[in-house]
Design an enzyme around this catalytic site. Structure first.
Site, PDB file in Angstrom:
ATOM      1  N   LYS A  22       0.842  -1.207   0.000  1.00  0.00           N
ATOM      2  CA  LYS A  22       0.000   0.000   0.000  1.00  0.00           C
ATOM      3  C   LYS A  22       0.875   1.254   0.000  1.00  0.00           C
ATOM      4  CE  LYS A  22      -1.724   1.607   4.013  1.00  0.00           C
ATOM      5  NZ  LYS A  22      -1.416   3.038   4.259  1.00  0.00           N
ATOM      6  N   ASN A  23       1.898   1.272   0.841  1.00  0.00           N
ATOM      7  CA  ASN A  23       2.682   2.506   1.007  1.00  0.00           C
ATOM      8  C   ASN A  23       3.704   2.736  -0.107  1.00  0.00           C
ATOM      9  OD1 ASN A  23       1.145   2.942   3.219  1.00  0.00           O
ATOM     10  ND2 ASN A  23       2.698   2.396   4.712  1.00  0.00           N
ATOM     11  N   ARG A 121      -0.483  14.348  12.487  1.00  0.00           N
ATOM     12  CA  ARG A 121       0.057  14.178  11.128  1.00  0.00           C
ATOM     13  C   ARG A 121       0.356  15.529  10.444  1.00  0.00           C
ATOM     14  NH1 ARG A 121      -1.434   8.884   9.729  1.00  0.00           N
ATOM     15  NH2 ARG A 121       0.351   8.862   8.322  1.00  0.00           N
ATOM     16  N   ASP A 305       4.363   0.722  12.129  1.00  0.00           N
ATOM     17  CA  ASP A 305       3.152   0.094  11.584  1.00  0.00           C
ATOM     18  C   ASP A 305       2.940  -1.326  12.078  1.00  0.00           C
ATOM     19  OD1 ASP A 305       3.347   1.670   8.278  1.00  0.00           O
ATOM     20  OD2 ASP A 305       2.763   2.400  10.260  1.00  0.00           O
ATOM     21  N   ARG A 397      -8.453  -0.815   4.437  1.00  0.00           N
ATOM     22  CA  ARG A 397      -7.616   0.219   3.793  1.00  0.00           C
ATOM     23  C   ARG A 397      -6.258  -0.372   3.403  1.00  0.00           C
ATOM     24  NH1 ARG A 397      -7.233   5.745   6.902  1.00  0.00           N
ATOM     25  NH2 ARG A 397      -5.925   6.023   5.074  1.00  0.00           N
TER      26      ARG A 397
HETATM   27  C1  EPZ Z   1       4.035   7.012   6.212  1.00  0.00           C
HETATM   28  O1  EPZ Z   1       3.231   8.021   6.814  1.00  0.00           O
HETATM   29  C2  EPZ Z   1       3.146   5.780   6.105  1.00  0.00           C
HETATM   30  N1  EPZ Z   1       2.001   6.064   5.258  1.00  0.00           N
HETATM   31  C3  EPZ Z   1       2.671   5.374   7.494  1.00  0.00           C
HETATM   32  O2  EPZ Z   1       1.905   4.180   7.352  1.00  0.00           O
HETATM   33  C4  EPZ Z   1       3.892   5.084   8.363  1.00  0.00           C
HETATM   34  O3  EPZ Z   1       3.467   4.764   9.663  1.00  0.00           O
HETATM   35  C5  EPZ Z   1       4.806   6.319   8.386  1.00  0.00           C
HETATM   36  O4  EPZ Z   1       5.160   6.697   7.043  1.00  0.00           O
HETATM   37  C6  EPZ Z   1       6.080   6.062   9.165  1.00  0.00           C
HETATM   38  O5  EPZ Z   1       6.760   4.995   8.613  1.00  0.00           O
HETATM   39  C7  EPZ Z   1       2.150   6.014   3.913  1.00  0.00           C
HETATM   40  O6  EPZ Z   1       3.227   5.785   3.398  1.00  0.00           O
HETATM   41  C8  EPZ Z   1       0.921   6.263   3.079  1.00  0.00           C
HETATM   42  P1  EPZ Z   1       6.012  10.434   8.355  1.00  0.00           P
HETATM   43  P2  EPZ Z   1       3.765   9.556   6.844  1.00  0.00           P
HETATM   44  O7  EPZ Z   1       5.878  11.678   7.564  1.00  0.00           O
HETATM   45  O8  EPZ Z   1       4.486   9.855   5.594  1.00  0.00           O
HETATM   46  C9  EPZ Z   1       6.100  13.664  11.828  1.00  0.00           C
HETATM   47  C10 EPZ Z   1       0.072   2.757   7.639  1.00  0.00           C
HETATM   48  O9  EPZ Z   1      -0.433   2.213   8.648  1.00  0.00           O
HETATM   49  N2  EPZ Z   1       6.009  14.663  10.750  1.00  0.00           N
HETATM   50  O10 EPZ Z   1       7.254   9.627   8.227  1.00  0.00           O
HETATM   51  O11 EPZ Z   1       2.641  10.420   7.231  1.00  0.00           O
HETATM   52  C11 EPZ Z   1       4.772  12.952  12.027  1.00  0.00           C
HETATM   53  O12 EPZ Z   1       3.941  13.676  12.903  1.00  0.00           O
HETATM   54  C12 EPZ Z   1       0.514   4.199   7.707  1.00  0.00           C
HETATM   55  O13 EPZ Z   1       0.260   2.183   6.561  1.00  0.00           O
HETATM   56  C13 EPZ Z   1       6.119  16.005  11.080  1.00  0.00           C
HETATM   57  O14 EPZ Z   1       6.278  16.367  12.239  1.00  0.00           O
HETATM   58  O15 EPZ Z   1       4.796   9.455   8.056  1.00  0.00           O
HETATM   59  C14 EPZ Z   1       5.178  11.647  12.638  1.00  0.00           C
HETATM   60  O16 EPZ Z   1       5.367  11.837  14.022  1.00  0.00           O
HETATM   61  C15 EPZ Z   1       0.256   4.839   9.051  1.00  0.00           C
HETATM   62  N3  EPZ Z   1       6.021  16.932  10.086  1.00  0.00           N
HETATM   63  C16 EPZ Z   1       6.533  11.365  11.998  1.00  0.00           C
HETATM   64  O17 EPZ Z   1       6.984  12.617  11.441  1.00  0.00           O
HETATM   65  C17 EPZ Z   1       5.836  16.554   8.771  1.00  0.00           C
HETATM   66  O18 EPZ Z   1       5.776  17.454   7.898  1.00  0.00           O
HETATM   67  C18 EPZ Z   1       6.493  10.306  10.900  1.00  0.00           C
HETATM   68  O19 EPZ Z   1       5.703  10.805   9.878  1.00  0.00           O
HETATM   69  C19 EPZ Z   1       5.718  15.187   8.463  1.00  0.00           C
HETATM   70  C20 EPZ Z   1       5.826  14.254   9.463  1.00  0.00           C
END
Ligand code: EPZ
Length: 418
Positions: A22-23, A121, A305, A397
């Site tokens: 998915k990701n 997020r 995850d 999802r």
């Molecule tokens: C991706 O989400 C995945 N989703 C998530 O999978 C996964 O848990 C996550 O990466 C971490 O590996 C998809 O790929 C569609 P991040 P993403 O930006 O990109 C903070 C699932 O279950 N952050 O790496 O949203 C944020 O708050 C989903 O399949 C900021 O502070 O994750 C979090 O604490 C859930 N500012 C951390 O970084 C930003 O601008 C990780 O977020 C962006 C992120």
């Protein structure tokens, strides 16, 4: 509305082929917008999140054709650059369309993604990077309005190795003027898969999968035929299902190299694991040891995850395990529901102390997010007696036909419509 009805206590035994990731498919589908051509995507999983992405692609002017696991996207007539807030709220990860639409059209208007059950997020890292690339960003009435005559390549250091921010920058940079260097980039395998897709489409990206990614802007991209990588989180979920129920599982199209942290933890907890070429076997040894401490970290650390499925396993382990969730601020939503099944878990801030119990008991439980919902299904498979798991719209999802796959391996599970 529907729910899963599960009669637990049956060992999960069998062979499954892991679905497409998915990701990986979500950012790659967003990237098809930049190709301005026909892209053929193989191993595309049938998921709610993919359905939602298909709707966005059609709204942007793409034509789609799905034939079982292959999705063909023709973006040669892309005209739109707007994603309405309802669609964005339904799937906040659509924010990765921002970079793709900007690369394709030079302007974009997307609803603010907002938070989700596991956390706020934020997208500050995405926007800070795009502004540095010359994008003019304004926020009006819940929409992000972005304009940029010509995206400029530049050096971007990410304060946190955000997966989505890394993807958005890559997508915005592929046709930028000059070179973009991302340091402290996310290293997840899905980033590497996106870069492979983009490079096959004519982009020039080096270093994906490491913390320094270099993107040389090119004039244009073209269509490609591509196969999505296997879903490492779904693979790990099914391995845990076999271990929790005293069974065994042979996974095909499973990339062990993407799962080192989880496979190491499963071995530590007592599993017998064999690794082959794109195959992984797990066999329960009849015991489940607790794990001293599991900290979620950016890849290649222990994936956030798979934290909740591992917690379901730890709930019936021999001893006490500690989980520390370092990535998302609200990713213990499954604890209350696991406790309804007899789990003994205490949450203190970002830590959860799990004291293993001999046996979980079936109960009516409710999923409120994707991976926590999968954890509830795992717990129900191991529990004594009948459980129902509602909130299947979350589980669907990310897990393709979860009840069909598990039933193939002996689970007494069915979906009933209520
Ligand atoms: C991706 O989400 C995945 N989703 C998530 O999978 C996964 O848990 C996550 O990466 C971490 O590996 C998809 O790929 C569609 P991040 P993403 O930006 O990109 C903070 C699932 O279950 N952050 O790496 O949203 C944020 O708050 C989903 O399949 C900021 O502070 O994750 C979090 O604490 C859930 N500012 C951390 O970084 C930003 O601008 C990780 O977020 C962006 C992120």
């Amino acid at each position: 509305m529907n729910k899963l009805v599960i009669d637990g206590g049956v060992p999960i035994r069998g062979e499954l082929t892991v679905q497409g990731a998915k990701n990986a498919v979500l950012p790659i589908l967003a990237a098809t917008v930049i190709a301005n051509d026909e892209c053929i995507i193989h191993n595309c999983p049938a998921l709610r999140d993919v359905e939602k992405t298909d709707i966005i692609l059609e709204r942007l002017g793409c034509t789609l054709k799905r034939e079982s696991g292959t999705l063909t996207v023709d973006s040669s007539c892309v005209s739109g650059c707007r994603i309405d807030e309802k669609l964005m709220r339904e799937m906040r990860s659509s924010i990765i369309f921002l970079g793709a639409i900007l690369a394709a059209c030079g302007r974009a208007e997307v609803g603010m993604p907002g938070g989700c059950p596991i956390g706020m997020r934020p997208i500050d890292l995405h926007l800070k990077a795009l502004k540095k690339m010359g994008v003019d960003v304004s926020e009006e009435h819940g929409y992000l309005k972005c304009e940029c005559a010509a995206i400029k390549g530049c050096d971007i250091h990410l304060d946190f190795p955000s997966v989505g921010a890394t993807e958005n920058i890559m997508l915005a940079a592929v046709k930028a003027q000059g070179t973009t260097v991302i340091t402290n980039a996310a290293r997840e395998p899905e980033i590497y898969d996106l870069a492979c897709f983009l490079n096959m489409a004519g982009a020039r990206i080096r270093g994906a999968g490491s913390s320094v990614i270099v993107i040389d802007g090119v004039e244009r991209l073209h269509g490609v035929e591509y196969r999505i990588m296997p879903d490492r989180i779904v693979a790990q979920t099914y391995l845990i299902a076999a271990m929790m129920t005293g069974g065994e599982m042979h996974l095909k199209d499973a990339e062990a190299a993407h799962m080192r942290a989880a496979l190491s933890a499963l071995s530590e907890m007592g599993a017998d694991i064999r690794i082959g070429k794109r195959e992984v076997d797990i066999r329960s040894t009849g015991k489940i040891n607790s794990i001293h401490i599991l900290r979620t970290m950016p890849y290649p650390g222990f994936p956030t995850d798979i934290q909740s499925p591992f917690m379901a396993l730890a709930a019936i382990a021999d001893g006490t395990s500690v989980f520390v969730e370092n990535i998302f601020e609200n990713r213990f939503r499954h604890v209350g529901e696991l406790s309804r099944m007899g789990a003994d878990i205490k949450v203190e801030g970002r830590s959860a102390v799990v004291r293993g119990v001999k046996q979980l008991c079936g109960a009516n439980v409710e999923a409120c997010e994707l991976r926590g919902g999968a954890a509830l299904v795992l717990a129900a498979l191991a529990a004594e007696g009948r459980s129902t798991v509602s909130g299947t719209e979350y589980i669907d999802r990310g897990y393709e036909d979860i009840e069909g796959r598990l039933a193939l391996c002996g689970a007494r599970i069915r979906r009933v419509w209520v």
